[in-house]
Write a protein that holds these residues in place. Structure first.
Motif, PDB file in Angstrom:
ATOM      1  N   GLY A  52       4.635   5.586  -4.589  1.00  0.00           N
ATOM      2  CA  GLY A  52       5.477   5.124  -5.688  1.00  0.00           C
ATOM      3  C   GLY A  52       6.613   4.282  -5.132  1.00  0.00           C
ATOM      4  O   GLY A  52       6.898   4.316  -3.931  1.00  0.00           O
ATOM      5  N   GLU A  53       7.232   3.516  -5.995  1.00  0.00           N
ATOM      6  CA  GLU A  53       8.272   2.575  -5.558  1.00  0.00           C
ATOM      7  C   GLU A  53       9.424   3.283  -4.845  1.00  0.00           C
ATOM      8  O   GLU A  53       9.842   2.886  -3.762  1.00  0.00           O
ATOM      9  N   GLU A  54       9.953   4.340  -5.457  1.00  0.00           N
ATOM     10  CA  GLU A  54      11.096   5.050  -4.867  1.00  0.00           C
ATOM     11  C   GLU A  54      10.690   5.796  -3.604  1.00  0.00           C
ATOM     12  O   GLU A  54      11.410   5.801  -2.604  1.00  0.00           O
ATOM     13  N   GLY A  55       9.533   6.426  -3.619  1.00  0.00           N
ATOM     14  CA  GLY A  55       9.048   7.132  -2.436  1.00  0.00           C
ATOM     15  C   GLY A  55       8.828   6.190  -1.268  1.00  0.00           C
ATOM     16  O   GLY A  55       9.127   6.527  -0.114  1.00  0.00           O
ATOM     17  N   ALA A  56       8.315   5.001  -1.561  1.00  0.00           N
ATOM     18  CA  ALA A  56       8.080   4.009  -0.506  1.00  0.00           C
ATOM     19  C   ALA A  56       9.404   3.530   0.094  1.00  0.00           C
ATOM     20  O   ALA A  56       9.482   3.322   1.311  1.00  0.00           O
ATOM     21  N   LYS A  57      10.419   3.396  -0.722  1.00  0.00           N
ATOM     22  CA  LYS A  57      11.739   2.990  -0.200  1.00  0.00           C
ATOM     23  C   LYS A  57      12.272   4.041   0.767  1.00  0.00           C
ATOM     24  O   LYS A  57      12.789   3.709   1.841  1.00  0.00           O
ATOM     25  N   ASN A  93       0.824  -1.218   0.000  1.00  0.00           N
ATOM     26  CA  ASN A  93       0.000   0.000   0.000  1.00  0.00           C
ATOM     27  C   ASN A  93       0.856   1.264   0.000  1.00  0.00           C
ATOM     28  O   ASN A  93       0.496   2.254  -0.626  1.00  0.00           O
ATOM     29  N   ALA A  94       1.966   1.249   0.701  1.00  0.00           N
ATOM     30  CA  ALA A  94       2.855   2.409   0.710  1.00  0.00           C
ATOM     31  C   ALA A  94       3.396   2.657  -0.698  1.00  0.00           C
ATOM     32  O   ALA A  94       3.484   3.803  -1.143  1.00  0.00           O
TER      33      ALA A  94
END
Length: 113
Positions: free
Chosen positions: A71-76, A65-66
């Protein structure tokens, strides 16, 4: 902390994009009626139920959900921040809503007056 300072802090909390609608409503009711004990109890109960414990934050930050939200990079980056926060000994999320909520809860005896 004085009730006036807590009201200012509560206003900052509800201005945060991360503050949920139920907490905004209970907070505004308390701001409008700071001497009403029933409203104060409801406000404190909402604070206690909505503040995000660090383990819940970390779990969300690492969830699919994150990634959908940030987005993938933002979630990381978010997950790394949540992990660092937990490693530092934090007990709660440090967002714009949870940070003032912590201070408000530390002063709940003043709120409940």
């Amino acid at each position: 902390m004085s009730k006036e300072n807590l009201i200012t802090l509560a206003k900052e909390m509800i201005a945060a994009p991360s503050c949920c609608a139920p907490l905004k409503a209970k907070t505004q009711a308390w701001i409008d009626n700071p001497t009403d004990k029933a409203i104060a109890k409801e406000f404190v109960a909402e604070l206690e139920s909505d503040i995000t414990p660090i383990d819940k934050l970390v779990a969300f930050a690492h969830s699919p959900n994150a990634a959908k939200i940030f987005g993938e990079e933002g979630a990381k980056k978010f997950a790394a921040h949540a992990d660092e926060l937990k490693a530092s000994g934090a007990k709660y999320c440090d967002c714009g809503a949870c940070t003032p909520a912590q201070e408000l809860l530390r002063n709940k005896e003043v709120i409940l007056g």
